[in-house]
Every structure is written in structure tokens, then in C-alpha cells.
Write an enzyme that holds these catalytic residues in place. Sequence first.
Site, PDB file in Angstrom:
ATOM      1  N   GLU A 164       6.602   3.434 -16.710  1.00 21.73           N
ATOM      2  CA  GLU A 164       6.322   3.489 -18.149  1.00 21.73           C
ATOM      3  C   GLU A 164       7.646   3.291 -18.897  1.00 21.73           C
ATOM      4  OE1 GLU A 164       2.649   3.484 -17.525  1.00 21.73           O
ATOM      5  OE2 GLU A 164       3.341   3.719 -19.614  1.00 21.73           O
ATOM      6  N   ALA A 218      11.570  -8.412 -13.345  1.00 22.75           N
ATOM      7  CA  ALA A 218      13.031  -8.491 -13.229  1.00 22.75           C
ATOM      8  C   ALA A 218      13.539  -9.865 -13.663  1.00 22.75           C
ATOM      9  CB  ALA A 218      13.422  -8.222 -11.779  1.00 22.75           C
ATOM     10  N   HIS A 224      19.244  -2.790   4.750  1.00 29.05           N
ATOM     11  CA  HIS A 224      18.197  -2.917   5.771  1.00 29.05           C
ATOM     12  C   HIS A 224      18.333  -4.183   6.601  1.00 29.05           C
ATOM     13  CE1 HIS A 224      15.593  -0.072   3.102  1.00 29.05           C
ATOM     14  NE2 HIS A 224      16.496   0.569   3.802  1.00 29.05           N
ATOM     15  N   GLN A 241      17.852  -3.480  -0.668  1.00 28.35           N
ATOM     16  CA  GLN A 241      16.963  -3.092   0.436  1.00 28.35           C
ATOM     17  C   GLN A 241      16.321  -4.353   1.015  1.00 28.35           C
ATOM     18  OE1 GLN A 241      14.535   0.670  -0.676  1.00 28.35           O
ATOM     19  NE2 GLN A 241      14.983  -0.388  -2.603  1.00 28.35           N
ATOM     20  N   SER A 264      10.014   0.504  -5.251  1.00 26.26           N
ATOM     21  CA  SER A 264       9.040   1.590  -5.431  1.00 26.26           C
ATOM     22  C   SER A 264       9.701   2.937  -5.173  1.00 26.26           C
ATOM     23  CB  SER A 264       7.877   1.390  -4.451  1.00 26.26           C
ATOM     24  OG  SER A 264       8.391   1.367  -3.119  1.00 26.26           O
TER      25      SER A 264
HETATM   26  C1  BV8 Z   1      16.252   6.462   8.612  1.00 24.81           C
HETATM   27  C2  BV8 Z   1      13.522  -3.754   6.844  1.00 24.81           C
HETATM   28  C3  BV8 Z   1      17.326   8.118   9.880  1.00 24.81           C
HETATM   29  C4  BV8 Z   1      12.395  -4.141   7.746  1.00 24.81           C
HETATM   30  C5  BV8 Z   1      12.808  -1.681   5.757  1.00 24.81           C
HETATM   31  C6  BV8 Z   1       9.171  10.406   9.183  1.00 24.81           C
HETATM   32  C7  BV8 Z   1       9.479   9.872  10.429  1.00 24.81           C
HETATM   33  C8  BV8 Z   1      10.509   8.956  10.604  1.00 24.81           C
HETATM   34  C9  BV8 Z   1      11.251   8.545   9.513  1.00 24.81           C
HETATM   35  C10 BV8 Z   1      10.910   9.089   8.296  1.00 24.81           C
HETATM   36  C11 BV8 Z   1       9.906  10.007   8.103  1.00 24.81           C
HETATM   37  N1  BV8 Z   1       9.852  10.327   6.787  1.00 24.81           N
HETATM   38  C12 BV8 Z   1      10.802   9.645   6.135  1.00 24.81           C
HETATM   39  C13 BV8 Z   1      11.448   8.913   7.034  1.00 24.81           C
HETATM   40  C14 BV8 Z   1      12.530   8.047   6.774  1.00 24.81           C
HETATM   41  C15 BV8 Z   1      11.978   6.625   6.654  1.00 24.81           C
HETATM   42  C16 BV8 Z   1      11.193   6.487   5.364  1.00 24.81           C
HETATM   43  O1  BV8 Z   1      11.765   6.513   4.311  1.00 24.81           O
HETATM   44  N2  BV8 Z   1       9.874   6.364   5.487  1.00 24.81           N
HETATM   45  C17 BV8 Z   1       9.061   6.280   4.285  1.00 24.81           C
HETATM   46  C18 BV8 Z   1       8.005   5.205   4.473  1.00 24.81           C
HETATM   47  C19 BV8 Z   1       8.478   7.645   4.020  1.00 24.81           C
HETATM   48  N3  BV8 Z   1      13.175   5.831   6.594  1.00 24.81           N
HETATM   49  C20 BV8 Z   1      13.670   5.334   7.717  1.00 24.81           C
HETATM   50  O2  BV8 Z   1      13.124   5.406   8.808  1.00 24.81           O
HETATM   51  C21 BV8 Z   1      15.022   4.690   7.560  1.00 24.81           C
HETATM   52  N4  BV8 Z   1      15.883   5.188   8.604  1.00 24.81           N
HETATM   53  O3  BV8 Z   1      15.887   7.278   7.803  1.00 24.81           O
HETATM   54  O4  BV8 Z   1      17.091   6.765   9.677  1.00 24.81           O
HETATM   55  C22 BV8 Z   1      16.145   8.613  10.654  1.00 24.81           C
HETATM   56  C23 BV8 Z   1      15.976   8.161  11.951  1.00 24.81           C
HETATM   57  C24 BV8 Z   1      14.903   8.676  12.694  1.00 24.81           C
HETATM   58  C25 BV8 Z   1      13.990   9.585  12.102  1.00 24.81           C
HETATM   59  C26 BV8 Z   1      14.183   9.982  10.762  1.00 24.81           C
HETATM   60  C27 BV8 Z   1      15.255   9.482  10.028  1.00 24.81           C
HETATM   61  C28 BV8 Z   1      14.914   3.189   7.708  1.00 24.81           C
HETATM   62  C29 BV8 Z   1      14.212   2.634   6.504  1.00 24.81           C
HETATM   63  C30 BV8 Z   1      14.341   1.120   6.499  1.00 24.81           C
HETATM   64  C31 BV8 Z   1      13.014   0.505   6.866  1.00 24.81           C
HETATM   65  N5  BV8 Z   1      13.141  -0.963   6.789  1.00 24.81           N
HETATM   66  N6  BV8 Z   1      12.988  -3.007   5.694  1.00 24.81           N
HETATM   67  C32 BV8 Z   1      11.550  -5.222   7.150  1.00 24.81           C
HETATM   68  O5  BV8 Z   1      11.811  -5.667   6.023  1.00 24.81           O
HETATM   69  O6  BV8 Z   1      10.609  -5.649   7.848  1.00 24.81           O
HETATM   70  S1  BV8 Z   1      12.166  -0.901   4.411  1.00 24.81           S
HETATM   71  C33 BV8 Z   1      11.230  -2.030   3.560  1.00 24.81           C
HETATM   72  O7  BV8 Z   1      10.348  -1.276   2.763  1.00 24.81           O
HETATM   73  C34 BV8 Z   1      11.998  -2.849   2.581  1.00 24.81           C
HETATM   74  O8  BV8 Z   1      13.256  -3.235   3.053  1.00 24.81           O
HETATM   75  C35 BV8 Z   1      12.112  -1.959   1.396  1.00 24.81           C
HETATM   76  O9  BV8 Z   1      13.239  -1.179   1.459  1.00 24.81           O
HETATM   77  C36 BV8 Z   1      10.936  -1.071   1.549  1.00 24.81           C
HETATM   78  C37 BV8 Z   1       9.928  -1.436   0.511  1.00 24.81           C
HETATM   79  O10 BV8 Z   1      10.430  -0.886  -0.610  1.00 24.81           O
HETATM   80  P1  BV8 Z   1      10.640  -1.794  -1.928  1.00 24.81           P
HETATM   81  O11 BV8 Z   1      11.771  -2.712  -1.731  1.00 24.81           O
HETATM   82  O12 BV8 Z   1      10.700  -0.819  -3.027  1.00 24.81           O
HETATM   83  O13 BV8 Z   1       9.377  -2.686  -2.041  1.00 24.81           O
HETATM   84  P2  BV8 Z   1       7.965  -2.185  -2.451  1.00 24.81           P
HETATM   85  O14 BV8 Z   1       7.030  -3.250  -2.070  1.00 24.81           O
HETATM   86  O15 BV8 Z   1       7.767  -0.793  -1.918  1.00 24.81           O
HETATM   87  O16 BV8 Z   1       8.031  -2.043  -4.045  1.00 24.81           O
HETATM   88  C38 BV8 Z   1       8.257  -3.185  -4.843  1.00 24.81           C
HETATM   89  C39 BV8 Z   1       8.392  -2.668  -6.259  1.00 24.81           C
HETATM   90  O17 BV8 Z   1       8.696  -3.761  -7.102  1.00 24.81           O
HETATM   91  C40 BV8 Z   1       7.109  -2.051  -6.791  1.00 24.81           C
HETATM   92  O18 BV8 Z   1       7.434  -0.854  -7.464  1.00 24.81           O
HETATM   93  C41 BV8 Z   1       6.587  -3.111  -7.775  1.00 24.81           C
HETATM   94  O19 BV8 Z   1       5.946  -2.527  -8.898  1.00 24.81           O
HETATM   95  C42 BV8 Z   1       7.859  -3.760  -8.227  1.00 24.81           C
HETATM   96  N7  BV8 Z   1       7.731  -5.162  -8.614  1.00 24.81           N
HETATM   97  C43 BV8 Z   1       6.916  -6.116  -8.096  1.00 24.81           C
HETATM   98  N8  BV8 Z   1       7.165  -7.300  -8.710  1.00 24.81           N
HETATM   99  C44 BV8 Z   1       8.162  -7.081  -9.600  1.00 24.81           C
HETATM  100  C45 BV8 Z   1       8.524  -5.726  -9.550  1.00 24.81           C
HETATM  101  N9  BV8 Z   1       9.496  -5.199 -10.318  1.00 24.81           N
HETATM  102  C46 BV8 Z   1      10.131  -6.038 -11.179  1.00 24.81           C
HETATM  103  N10 BV8 Z   1       9.825  -7.355 -11.288  1.00 24.81           N
HETATM  104  C47 BV8 Z   1       8.847  -7.910 -10.526  1.00 24.81           C
HETATM  105  N11 BV8 Z   1       8.556  -9.224 -10.658  1.00 24.81           N
END
Ligand code: BV8
Length: 252
Positions: free
Chosen positions: A224, A238, A126, A108, A196
Site C-alpha cells: 500500500e 519498478a 543467491h 536475490q 516479497s
Molecule cells: C539459509 C535461488 C541457512 C534458487 C533462492 C526451514 C527450514 C530450512 C530453511 C528455512 C526454514 N525456515 C526458513 C528457512 C530459511 C530459508 C527461507 O527463508 N525459507 C522461506 C521460504 C521461509 N532460507 C534458506 O534456506 C536460505 N539459506 O537460510 O541458510 C540455513 C541452512 C539450513 C537450514 C536453515 C537455515 C537460502 C535461501 C535462498 C533460496 N534460493 N533462489 C533459484 O532461483 O532457483 S530464493 C528465490 O526465492 C529467489 O532468489 C528469491 O530470493 C526468492 C523469491 O523472492 P522474491 O525475489 O521476493 O520473488 P517473489 O516472487 O517472492 O516476489 C516478487 C515480488 O515482486 C512480489 O512482491 C511482487 O508483488 C513484486 N512484483 C512483481 N512484479 C513487479 C513487482 N514489483 C515491482 N515491479 C514489478 N513489475
Amino acid sequence: MGGPAFDPRLIAALRRASRVTVLTGAGVSAESGIPTFRDAQTGLWAQFRAEDLATPEAFGRNPRLVWDWYAMRRAAVQQSAPNAGHLALVGLERIVKARGGAFTLITQNVDGLHAAAGSQDVLELHGNIRRVKCFDCGRIAQRWEPTEDPPPRCALCGGLLRPDVVWFGEVLPAGALRDAWVAAEECEVFLSIGTSGLVEPAASLPRLALRSGAVILTINLDVETRAAPPRFDIQAKAGELLPALVGAMGPA
Ligand code: BV8
Ligand code: ZN
């Protein structure tokens, strides 16, 4: 002092799997110094939420603001390097492929660090912050003319350039998503690392793998630790756990 003790059933599953699929999120790049999506924004970006800037509407409303946010993130990415977690995934790929197995890395992340580490055939669900594309004609570019008044313009049609990443509300690259779906359905072991699990459709991949009978290993900071096959959850960084896991699997 040895590394963490792994459940022998997990190591056995990894050793015999003919197909291993990995999904990574921002947590894999955290140890390369790249803030995750959940990390609070800092400095002049503290007043914005990432998900509010990563949309076509935000770019349409204020192209300069969104361009500058990505320029700041791109600069951080260009100054970062793959960490031990990225490199361990290259090692895991080599072990699986050396025994004739299939390995798919789905990310991602938009930072390009898996490819920089040496991972082959990375599925970037992405997009990639190092590339740009035209907001009007969609032409992709690796380089662009700097300008005093960003965003820069498309060399073909003069439209505004934007980062070649998938914004919220935009569809994912069809080929990468299809290949990721197949890799989740057909693997015997699925590793979900540093995500996440909030963003769809990527978040559905581990569930699809589980439904298809795979062993699921989740490595995350906010999980957990528990081992209840076919799920194994390990709370760890990681960059620390992956080298130990690959080491516990034995030689390529
Ligand atoms: C889609 C690029 C069809 C940009 C990203 C309502 C209206 C419209 C859409 C939606 C809706 N409800 C749901 C949706 C779909 C929406 C979605 O999922 N929304 C969520 C917020 C509810 N998805 C989309 O829109 C996708 N397209 O569905 O198209 C469509 C079309 C129109 C309408 C509906 C559907 C597109 C999604 C892609 C978005 N772009 N990135 C940019 O980077 O600027 S997403 C972006 O956020 C990242 O790429 C990544 O994927 C995401 C964050 O997630 P994570 O990678 O998990 O990162 P995060 O910070 O969240 O978590 C980090 C984790 O690591 C934590 O758990 C932490 O504890 C852990 N961690 C930290 N350090 C460590 C560690 N683990 C191990 N070791 C460590 N050292
Ligand atoms: Zn154009």
C-alpha cells in the site's frame, strides 16, 4: 503529464545520502519477461512449486528433473534483456558515485540482468543461473559439454553439474552476505524493490537498515502506498517508477 509526485523528504534524503543500498527481488526482472518466484509455474512445470525444486534434496532425488527446470529458466534468462528498472538503478549508482557517495546493489535474483545493465559490484546473494558447479567437488564452470543425458558431468571429477545458485537449506556465499549486511547497516537510504520479503536471510536486510537509522523506500506491486518517514512505500512497477525517481533526483 508529469511523472508521479514524490514526497520531498524522500528526494531530499536521496540527494544528501552519502551511502545508498538497494535490495532487489524477482519483481525487478518481471518487466524483462522473467516470471517471479511467486508466479504460478506454467506448462509441464505447473505441477511443481519452485521452492520444492530449488533444494539439494530435489536434485539428489531427480537430478534430470531439476537440471531441466533450470535449463528452461536459463533459456528464458538468456532471451531476456535488462528493463528500464535495471537501467534506472545504473543511473542512480552513477549519480551517487559522481558525488563521492557509496552505492551497493544487493540482489536475490539469479538472472545476471543487473550486471548486464551495467551495475557495478553487484552482490548476488543467491548465485547465478548462468554458472554451474559440480554437485560433488564444487568446481565452478561457465561452460559445459552438452549431453543427451543431462545433467552434464564435471570435467574434473565426473560428478553431476548443478546450477550455481543457493538452494533452500543451503548457506549463502559468506562474502556477499557479509558485504550486504554492512551495506544495510551503514546506508542512509535503503531501497527494497520487487521482493516479497519472504526468504531469509535477505528479508532481514531492510529491517537491519531501518534499525540502523536509514530511510527505507519499498517499491512493490503488493504494497500500500504510504509515506510515513523513515518509511516510504510506493505501489508501482519498478520499471516505471525507478526512472521517474532517478529523474526527480536531478542531474548526476
Ligand atoms: C539459509 C535461488 C541457512 C534458487 C533462492 C526451514 C527450514 C530450512 C530453511 C528455512 C526454514 N525456515 C526458513 C528457512 C530459511 C530459508 C527461507 O527463508 N525459507 C522461506 C521460504 C521461509 N532460507 C534458506 O534456506 C536460505 N539459506 O537460510 O541458510 C540455513 C541452512 C539450513 C537450514 C536453515 C537455515 C537460502 C535461501 C535462498 C533460496 N534460493 N533462489 C533459484 O532461483 O532457483 S530464493 C528465490 O526465492 C529467489 O532468489 C528469491 O530470493 C526468492 C523469491 O523472492 P522474491 O525475489 O521476493 O520473488 P517473489 O516472487 O517472492 O516476489 C516478487 C515480488 O515482486 C512480489 O512482491 C511482487 O508483488 C513484486 N512484483 C512483481 N512484479 C513487479 C513487482 N514489483 C515491482 N515491479 C514489478 N513489475
Ligand atoms: Zn567435480
